[in-house]
Scaffold this motif. Structure first.
Motif, PDB file in Angstrom:
ATOM      1  N   ASN A  99       1.475  -0.924  -0.274  1.00  0.00           N
ATOM      2  CA  ASN A  99      -0.256   0.279  -0.107  1.00  0.00           C
ATOM      3  C   ASN A  99       0.702   1.219  -0.104  1.00  0.00           C
ATOM      4  N   GLY A 100       1.370   1.408   1.034  1.00  0.00           N
ATOM      5  CA  GLY A 100       2.876   2.358   1.092  1.00  0.00           C
ATOM      6  C   GLY A 100       3.773   2.675  -0.791  1.00  0.00           C
ATOM      7  N   MET A 101       4.262   1.879  -1.186  1.00  0.00           N
ATOM      8  CA  MET A 101       4.697   2.082  -2.462  1.00  0.00           C
ATOM      9  C   MET A 101       3.674   2.274  -3.339  1.00  0.00           C
ATOM     10  N   GLY A 102       2.410   1.629  -3.112  1.00  0.00           N
ATOM     11  CA  GLY A 102       1.850   2.233  -4.142  1.00  0.00           C
ATOM     12  C   GLY A 102       0.760   4.179  -4.563  1.00  0.00           C
ATOM     13  N   LEU A 103       1.233   4.034  -3.168  1.00  0.00           N
ATOM     14  CA  LEU A 103       0.187   5.147  -2.786  1.00  0.00           C
ATOM     15  C   LEU A 103       1.563   6.462  -3.030  1.00  0.00           C
ATOM     16  N   PHE A 104       2.869   6.318  -2.975  1.00  0.00           N
ATOM     17  CA  PHE A 104       3.752   6.187  -3.871  1.00  0.00           C
ATOM     18  C   PHE A 104       3.815   6.515  -5.116  1.00  0.00           C
ATOM     19  N   PHE A 105       3.517   5.643  -6.004  1.00  0.00           N
ATOM     20  CA  PHE A 105       3.712   5.200  -6.679  1.00  0.00           C
ATOM     21  C   PHE A 105       2.837   6.558  -7.735  1.00  0.00           C
ATOM     22  N   ILE A 106       1.586   6.620  -7.112  1.00  0.00           N
ATOM     23  CA  ILE A 106       0.094   7.469  -7.267  1.00  0.00           C
ATOM     24  C   ILE A 106       0.890   8.667  -7.582  1.00  0.00           C
ATOM     25  N   ILE A 107       0.843   9.087  -6.185  1.00  0.00           N
ATOM     26  CA  ILE A 107       1.644  10.138  -6.450  1.00  0.00           C
ATOM     27  C   ILE A 107       2.769  11.053  -7.166  1.00  0.00           C
ATOM     28  N   TRP A 108       3.525  10.255  -6.985  1.00  0.00           N
ATOM     29  CA  TRP A 108       4.773   9.910  -8.439  1.00  0.00           C
ATOM     30  C   TRP A 108       4.419  10.860  -9.827  1.00  0.00           C
ATOM     31  N   CYS A 109       3.388   9.692 -10.102  1.00  0.00           N
ATOM     32  CA  CYS A 109       2.923   9.895 -11.630  1.00  0.00           C
ATOM     33  C   CYS A 109       1.668  10.372 -11.489  1.00  0.00           C
ATOM     34  N   ALA A 110       1.374  11.303 -10.789  1.00  0.00           N
ATOM     35  CA  ALA A 110       1.045  12.639 -10.883  1.00  0.00           C
ATOM     36  C   ALA A 110       1.577  14.484 -10.868  1.00  0.00           C
ATOM     37  N   VAL A 111       2.732  13.579 -10.413  1.00  0.00           N
ATOM     38  CA  VAL A 111       3.552  14.961  -9.565  1.00  0.00           C
ATOM     39  C   VAL A 111       4.124  14.821 -11.095  1.00  0.00           C
ATOM     40  N   LEU A 112       5.014  14.207 -11.603  1.00  0.00           N
ATOM     41  CA  LEU A 112       6.300  14.004 -12.445  1.00  0.00           C
ATOM     42  C   LEU A 112       5.963  14.762 -14.213  1.00  0.00           C
ATOM     43  N   PRO A 113       4.750  15.251 -14.294  1.00  0.00           N
ATOM     44  CA  PRO A 113       4.200  15.190 -15.806  1.00  0.00           C
ATOM     45  C   PRO A 113       4.216  16.911 -15.498  1.00  0.00           C
ATOM     46  N   PHE A 114       4.348  17.502 -14.673  1.00  0.00           N
ATOM     47  CA  PHE A 114       4.300  18.661 -13.950  1.00  0.00           C
ATOM     48  C   PHE A 114       5.779  19.222 -14.032  1.00  0.00           C
ATOM     49  N   VAL A 115       6.438  18.173 -13.005  1.00  0.00           N
ATOM     50  CA  VAL A 115       7.785  18.691 -12.871  1.00  0.00           C
ATOM     51  C   VAL A 115       9.291  18.513 -13.989  1.00  0.00           C
ATOM     52  N   ILE A 116       8.569  17.812 -15.192  1.00  0.00           N
ATOM     53  CA  ILE A 116       9.809  16.842 -15.851  1.00  0.00           C
ATOM     54  C   ILE A 116      10.015  18.138 -16.745  1.00  0.00           C
ATOM     55  N   PRO A 117      11.455  18.692 -17.026  1.00  0.00           N
ATOM     56  CA  PRO A 117      11.212  19.676 -18.177  1.00  0.00           C
ATOM     57  C   PRO A 117      11.609  18.892 -19.784  1.00  0.00           C
ATOM     58  N   TRP A 118      10.320  18.715 -20.576  1.00  0.00           N
ATOM     59  CA  TRP A 118       9.682  18.336 -21.682  1.00  0.00           C
ATOM     60  C   TRP A 118      10.535  18.867 -22.386  1.00  0.00           C
ATOM     61  N   LYS A 119      10.617  19.591 -23.432  1.00  0.00           N
ATOM     62  CA  LYS A 119      11.477  20.717 -23.651  1.00  0.00           C
ATOM     63  C   LYS A 119      13.345  20.398 -24.238  1.00  0.00           C
ATOM     64  N   ASP A 120      13.743  20.784 -22.188  1.00  0.00           N
ATOM     65  CA  ASP A 120      15.372  19.748 -22.696  1.00  0.00           C
ATOM     66  C   ASP A 120      15.235  18.403 -22.624  1.00  0.00           C
ATOM     67  N   ILE A 121      14.295  17.981 -23.131  1.00  0.00           N
ATOM     68  CA  ILE A 121      14.656  16.044 -23.264  1.00  0.00           C
ATOM     69  C   ILE A 121      14.483  16.203 -24.324  1.00  0.00           C
ATOM     70  N   PHE A 122      13.429  16.690 -25.114  1.00  0.00           N
ATOM     71  CA  PHE A 122      13.047  16.455 -26.550  1.00  0.00           C
ATOM     72  C   PHE A 122      13.469  17.396 -27.307  1.00  0.00           C
ATOM     73  N   LEU A 123      13.865  18.675 -26.556  1.00  0.00           N
ATOM     74  CA  LEU A 123      14.172  19.834 -27.860  1.00  0.00           C
ATOM     75  C   LEU A 123      15.742  19.521 -28.479  1.00  0.00           C
ATOM     76  N   THR A 124      16.794  19.532 -28.827  1.00  0.00           N
ATOM     77  CA  THR A 124      17.780  19.976 -28.576  1.00  0.00           C
ATOM     78  C   THR A 124      18.805  21.147 -29.533  1.00  0.00           C
ATOM     79  N   ALA A 125      19.403  21.774 -29.004  1.00  0.00           N
ATOM     80  CA  ALA A 125      19.761  23.498 -29.443  1.00  0.00           C
ATOM     81  C   ALA A 125      20.545  23.432 -30.663  1.00  0.00           C
TER      82      ALA A 125
END
Length: 125
Positions: A99-125
């Motif tokens: 349960n603890g791990m499951g709750l942590f994973f659900i929270i992390w999956c909800a948070v990460l899309p807003f934290v990941i710098p998508w442009k820096d991962i997929f766009l190159t200079a």
């Protein structure tokens, strides 16, 4: 940038504890981390190795937060798939899961899309 560093610090704390426990005290990890939801097996050490890699990469992420963002994308993918293919079926079929791990994973999956710098991962200079 500060939010990324906070995420890396959270990874260091959580992944560090889980990796050390799983690698060096796997029977204790079966009891605490996995909440006795699964019988003890050496797979716990494999999971410890994965979390150990996340731990180390997150330490590097404190100095290079955008360059190490792929580790966050990796976490989103594997934790999201674990939620979809392990947690949700376990809940639907009333089977045990950590349960603890499951709750942590659900929270992390909800948070990460807003934290990941998508442009820096997929766009190159």
């Amino acid at each position: 940038m500060i939010v990324l560093k906070i995420v890396y610090i959270a990874n260091i704390l959580v992944a560090g504890w889980i990796s050390i426990t799983s690698l060096f005290y796997p029977q204790k990890a079966a009891l605490t981390v996995f909440e006795n939801a699964y019988p003890y097996s050496e797979v716990i050490r494999l999971v410890g190795s994965l979390w150990g890699a996340i731990f180390i990469l997150s330490i590097v992420g404190l100095w290079y937060p955008k360059k190490m963002a792929l580790v966050l994308l990796f976490q989103l993918l594997y934790k999201g798939s674990w939620v979809l293919f392990v947690i949700l079926p376990a809940i639907l079929h009333k089977q045990p899961y950590p349960n603890g791990m499951g709750l942590f994973f659900i929270i992390w999956c909800a948070v990460l899309p807003f934290v990941i710098p998508w442009k820096d991962i997929f766009l190159t200079a």
